[in-house]
Design a protein around this motif. Structure first.
Motif, short mmCIF file in Angstrom:
data_model
loop_
_atom_site.label_atom_id
_atom_site.label_comp_id
_atom_site.label_asym_id
_atom_site.label_seq_id
_atom_site.Cartn_x
_atom_site.Cartn_y
_atom_site.Cartn_z
N ARG A 159 0.86 -1.18 0.00
CA ARG A 159 0.00 0.00 0.00
C ARG A 159 0.89 1.23 0.00
O ARG A 159 1.90 1.29 0.70
N SER A 160 0.50 2.20 -0.80
CA SER A 160 1.26 3.45 -0.91
C SER A 160 0.36 4.62 -0.54
O SER A 160 -0.84 4.60 -0.79
N GLN A 161 0.97 5.64 0.03
CA GLN A 161 0.24 6.86 0.38
C GLN A 161 0.75 7.98 -0.52
O GLN A 161 1.91 8.37 -0.46
N VAL A 162 -0.13 8.49 -1.37
CA VAL A 162 0.21 9.59 -2.27
C VAL A 162 -0.46 10.86 -1.75
O VAL A 162 -1.67 10.86 -1.48
N VAL A 163 0.30 11.92 -1.62
CA VAL A 163 -0.23 13.20 -1.16
C VAL A 163 0.00 14.25 -2.23
O VAL A 163 1.15 14.49 -2.64
N VAL A 164 -1.08 14.86 -2.70
CA VAL A 164 -0.99 15.93 -3.69
C VAL A 164 -1.47 17.22 -3.05
O VAL A 164 -2.57 17.28 -2.48
N THR A 165 -0.64 18.26 -3.14
CA THR A 165 -1.01 19.59 -2.68
C THR A 165 -0.96 20.50 -3.89
O THR A 165 0.08 20.63 -4.54
N ALA A 166 -2.10 21.11 -4.22
CA ALA A 166 -2.20 21.85 -5.48
C ALA A 166 -2.75 23.25 -5.26
O ALA A 166 -3.66 23.46 -4.43
N LEU A 167 -2.20 24.19 -6.01
CA LEU A 167 -2.71 25.55 -6.08
C LEU A 167 -3.44 25.69 -7.41
O LEU A 167 -2.84 25.53 -8.48
N ALA A 168 -4.73 25.97 -7.35
CA ALA A 168 -5.55 25.99 -8.56
C ALA A 168 -5.96 27.42 -8.91
O ALA A 168 -6.34 28.20 -8.04
N ASP A 169 -5.89 27.73 -10.21
CA ASP A 169 -6.42 29.00 -10.71
C ASP A 169 -7.92 28.92 -10.91
O ASP A 169 -8.63 29.91 -10.82
N GLY A 170 -8.42 27.72 -11.20
CA GLY A 170 -9.85 27.50 -11.36
C GLY A 170 -10.35 26.51 -10.33
O GLY A 170 -9.58 25.99 -9.51
N PHE A 171 -11.64 26.23 -10.36
CA PHE A 171 -12.23 25.33 -9.37
C PHE A 171 -11.86 23.89 -9.67
O PHE A 171 -11.94 23.44 -10.82
N VAL A 172 -11.46 23.16 -8.66
CA VAL A 172 -11.11 21.75 -8.78
C VAL A 172 -11.81 20.98 -7.66
O VAL A 172 -11.66 21.32 -6.48
N TRP A 173 -12.58 19.96 -8.01
CA TRP A 173 -13.21 19.11 -7.01
C TRP A 173 -12.15 18.23 -6.33
O TRP A 173 -11.19 17.79 -6.98
N LEU A 174 -12.35 17.95 -5.06
CA LEU A 174 -11.48 17.00 -4.38
C LEU A 174 -11.53 15.64 -5.08
O LEU A 174 -10.51 14.95 -5.20
#
Length: 260
Positions: free
Chosen positions: A160-175
């Motif tokens: 099992r792997s844990q991937v963490v994404v932290t993003a800065l969005a210019d437009g709306f992005v759903w989780l």
């Protein structure tokens, strides 16, 4: 009564962040289905403190939380950041709101439904008039080792792997969009409930789709680079190795704005 925190300080050392950490409060988050999820978030709230002030007013942080009804929404989260820096007479502020987020998933063969929980967060930063809100989501996936598959006559080790994404969005992005993006780039995604035909499917899916930890972060980076809404991102992946007494880890950070 005297305002002790407002006394002057002669050490001439400013503080980058001061405030409260790990306070829980009800929140309401709209999901992609159009429904509201009522959950509990853990908040950390900080401001900068100029060198001439002795301390900040800790009670004001709690007062700001309590002032936004019993449940905080994404919209009021943004309002809180501006209110906090104004009430504490700060030049910069930081609020992090982390919470469990649930997605209803269907098993790939049987179609049986179950909830998967993910750890999500909104991170707000304000510096002078500049305001940014980052979104973070931690997504567990399965990864299968390409090297193990290549050299083994029978099977291959996976984890099992844990991937963490932290993003800065210019437009709306759903989780949900970030979650699905990550799940598509593992060897196989995880489910809360699987029947035997589903177990066969996910096992074979992982075996047919081996990935190193380096592959996972690079493939996600390609997807984020192609998404015009994403201005900057940080990706980490940690494989909790099944045949080693250590984890494998990879990280990619990229700010698209720096290339403009």
């Amino acid at each position: 009564m005297e305002d002790v925190q407002g006394r002057s300080d002669n050490r001439q050392i400013a503080i980058d962040k001061v405030g409260i950490k790990d306070i829980r409060h009800p929140v309401r988050v709209r999901d992609r289905t159009g429904h509201d999820q009522h959950t509990v978030a853990t908040f950390s709230m900080y401001v900068n403190l100029p060198q001439h002030f002795k301390g900040t007013h800790m009670s004001r942080f709690v007062s700001i939380l309590e002032g936004h009804d019993r449940e905080i929404t994404v919209e009021s989260f943004h309002e809180m950041l501006a209110e906090m820096t104004h009430r504490l007479e700060a030049e910069s502020g930081h609020i992090e709101m982390s919470f469990p987020y649930f997605v209803n998933k269907r098993a790939p063969v049987s179609g049986v439904e179950s909830l998967m929980d993910y750890e999500a967060a909104f991170i707000g930063e304000m510096h002078a008039d500049r305001h940014e809100t980052w979104v973070r989501v931690a997504v567990p996936v399965t990864t299968l080792c390409p090297c193990s598959k290549q050299i083994s006559e029978r099977g291959a080790h996976n984890q099992r792997s844990q991937v963490v994404v932290t993003a800065l969005a210019d437009g709306f992005v759903w989780l949900e969009e970030l979650i699905e993006l990550v799940e598509a780039e593992g060897s196989c995604e995880l489910y809360g409930l699987l029947k035997r035909p589903d177990e066969k499917h996910v096992t074979e899916r992982a075996y047919d789709n081996p990935k190193f930890v380096e592959d996972v972060v690079r493939d996600i980076a390609v997807r984020l680079n192609d998404d015009a809404r994403i201005a900057a991102y940080r990706i980490t992946s940690e494989n909790y190795e099944s045949i080693h007494n250590h984890s494998a880890f990879a990280l990619i950070e990229h700010d698209k704005r720096a290339a403009e």
